[in-house]
Design an enzyme around this catalytic site. Structure first.
Site, mmCIF file in Angstrom:
data_model
loop_
_atom_site.group_PDB
_atom_site.id
_atom_site.type_symbol
_atom_site.label_atom_id
_atom_site.label_comp_id
_atom_site.label_asym_id
_atom_site.label_seq_id
_atom_site.Cartn_x
_atom_site.Cartn_y
_atom_site.Cartn_z
ATOM 1 N N LYS A 45 0.838 -1.206 0.000
ATOM 2 C CA LYS A 45 0.000 0.000 0.000
ATOM 3 C C LYS A 45 0.875 1.259 0.000
ATOM 4 O O LYS A 45 2.075 1.183 0.273
ATOM 5 C CB LYS A 45 -0.899 -0.019 1.231
ATOM 6 N N ARG A 143 -10.172 -0.959 15.144
ATOM 7 C CA ARG A 143 -10.282 -0.311 13.841
ATOM 8 C C ARG A 143 -11.319 -1.096 13.040
ATOM 9 O O ARG A 143 -12.417 -1.306 13.515
ATOM 10 C CB ARG A 143 -8.883 -0.247 13.207
ATOM 11 N N HIS A 172 -5.546 -7.938 12.787
ATOM 12 C CA HIS A 172 -4.376 -7.053 12.733
ATOM 13 C C HIS A 172 -3.932 -6.696 14.144
ATOM 14 O O HIS A 172 -4.762 -6.426 15.012
ATOM 15 C CB HIS A 172 -4.751 -5.793 11.943
ATOM 16 N N ARG A 228 1.961 -11.264 6.771
ATOM 17 C CA ARG A 228 1.507 -10.091 6.028
ATOM 18 C C ARG A 228 2.370 -8.870 6.364
ATOM 19 O O ARG A 228 1.870 -7.860 6.840
ATOM 20 C CB ARG A 228 0.040 -9.841 6.424
ATOM 21 N N TYR A 272 13.115 32.040 3.442
ATOM 22 C CA TYR A 272 11.901 32.738 3.871
ATOM 23 C C TYR A 272 11.947 33.046 5.358
ATOM 24 O O TYR A 272 12.336 32.193 6.164
ATOM 25 C CB TYR A 272 10.660 31.870 3.592
ATOM 26 N N CYS A 317 12.288 25.213 2.106
ATOM 27 C CA CYS A 317 11.332 25.796 1.152
ATOM 28 C C CYS A 317 10.568 24.666 0.462
ATOM 29 O O CYS A 317 10.825 23.490 0.695
ATOM 30 C CB CYS A 317 12.046 26.644 0.114
ATOM 31 N N ASP A 319 10.702 23.600 -2.670
ATOM 32 C CA ASP A 319 11.481 22.789 -3.616
ATOM 33 C C ASP A 319 12.972 22.777 -3.317
ATOM 34 O O ASP A 319 13.731 22.133 -4.034
ATOM 35 C CB ASP A 319 11.300 23.327 -5.042
#
Ligand code: PLP
Length: 381
Positions: A45, A143, A172, A228, A272, A317, A319
């Site tokens: 996942k 859950r 789980h 799993r 910044y 920042c 990027d």
């Protein structure tokens, strides 16, 4: 292909990239199979915990996995689109509106609540064939899932429904990564009572599974028919208190190149809001990595340059971010920077970033942005 040659070839192309060793993932899957003596259902996942859904799925197929697990049907559909033919289990919620896709692409869904029985079987009846499901038991996670004590009654409803093909049963673990044994033992006790009741009725399904990474490594009785694991297949530890045994290999490194190196005079603000002012004339580098890549916007980050750990200075920042290079006077534009991984004798692990950021390695790798180029190594391919 020789990976060093590949890196050199890539050097001029990418400003920042992830290197992912698929052989390491294959090795880790086989290692878990050997340690547990059970088939492994790798959990891939969240873009395979940031490692890349489809390439990791292919590595899992090569390592002999009989089944793959994802969180959402969109992930399962992407795998089918890429030609992955293995059975696929969606661990989480799938809207009834998407059940026709599950039927069409032969995807197994999780049946975790009586409210799903009617809408799912109605969709299957409309399509004219049965939907394959695994029943999920809440043995203590709080859950998804039917409580173990209501499990038998629920299973009988699923089992007797002609539009549902009941293939598996799972639960789980909430605390298998902690040295608190009670919760896991109690969860296993509840789940096991149900499994024994099914055995007695000769109703046990093809696949009974319960063990995430920590559980399959530390609780042998949780292994059942199949384990799993997620985090361990990537060579990352379930927690500091549940380290991996010998023989696991970390699969992912995160690298970049220095985009700029210059000396800023004393008292010069950086980035910044000028969250840092140079204390003296300082050599400041810029790396093309920002919070949009998954590098947290916080003070106190660090990276490797020239085999040494150097501080990120000023804020991160979107990027880019800035690094203080006074300890590596030889550093120049184009030099390799390591954000996760090894450089010479120095190393930063996803676990180290996790503790610096007040989180866990899972969140660090799952946060690695889609836009990062992923470069795969697979000598066995
Ligand atoms: C994510 C997940 C796993 C894998 O857990 P790890 O701790 O990464 O091994 C297994 N089962 C379910 C239901 C999950 O949601």
């Amino acid at each position: 292909m020789n990976f060093d040659i590949l890196s050199v070839m890539l050097a001029p192309i990418n400003s920042t990239w992830l290197e992912i060793d698929l052989d390491a993932i294959g090795n880790n899957i086989r290692r878990i199979a050997a340690l547990t003596g059970k088939p492994v259902m790798p959990v891939i996942k969240a873009n395979a915990y940031g490692h890349g859904l489809v390439p990791v799925a292919r590595a899992a197929v090569r390592a002999g996995a009989p089944y793959l697990a994802v969180a959402r049907i969109t992930e399962a559909l992407a795998l089918r689109e890429a030609g992955i033919a293995l059975p696929l289990l969606v661990l989480g919620f799938c809207t009834p509106e998407r059940v026709p896709d599950a039927l069409r692409y032969d995807i197994t869904l999780t049946m975790y609540h009586p409210d799903l029985l009617e809408p799912y079987s109605r969709q299957a009846a409309a399509a004219g064939h049965a939907l394959r499901v695994h029943v999920k038991i809440d043995s203590g996670m709080g859950r998804l899932g039917v409580f173990a004590e209501n499990g038998l009654e629920f299973i009988q409803q699923v089992h007797s429904n002609p539009w549902l093909e009941w293939e598996g049963l799972f639960t789980h673990m909430a605390r298998a990564d902690e040295p608190v044994l009670d919760t896991t033992h109690q969860q296993l006790q509840r789940f096991d009572a149900l499994v024994r009741a099914l055995d007695a009725l000769d109703l046990r399904p093809r696949w009974v599974h319960a063990a995430n990474s920590a559980s399959c490594l530390y609780f042998p009785e949780s292994r059942y028919d199949m384990v799993r694991p997620g985090i361990a297949i990537y060579g990352l530890e379930p927690s500091e208190l549940a380290p991996l045994p010998q023989g696991f290999q970390t699969a992912l490194s995160w690298k970049a190149r220095l985009a700029s190196v210059k000396t800023l005079p004393q008292g010069h603000g950086i980035g910044y809001n000028h969250r840092y002012y140079t204390a003296k004339a300082e050599r400041i580098g810029v790396i093309p990595v920002g919070y949009a890549d998954g590098f947290r916007r916080r003070l106190g980050n660090f990276v490797l340059v020239g085999g040494k750990q150097v501080p990120v200075t000023g804020g991160v920042c979107m990027d880019q971010c800035m690094v203080q290079l006074d300890d590596v006077p030889e550093a120049q534009v184009g030099d390799e920077v390591v954000l996760i991984g090894r450089q010479g004798d120095a190393c930063i692990r996803a676990e180290d970033l996790g503790s610096a950021w007040g989180t866990i390695n899972y969140e660090v790798v799952c946060g690695l942005a889609e836009r990062l180029t992923r470069v795969y190594r697979a000598e066995s391919e």
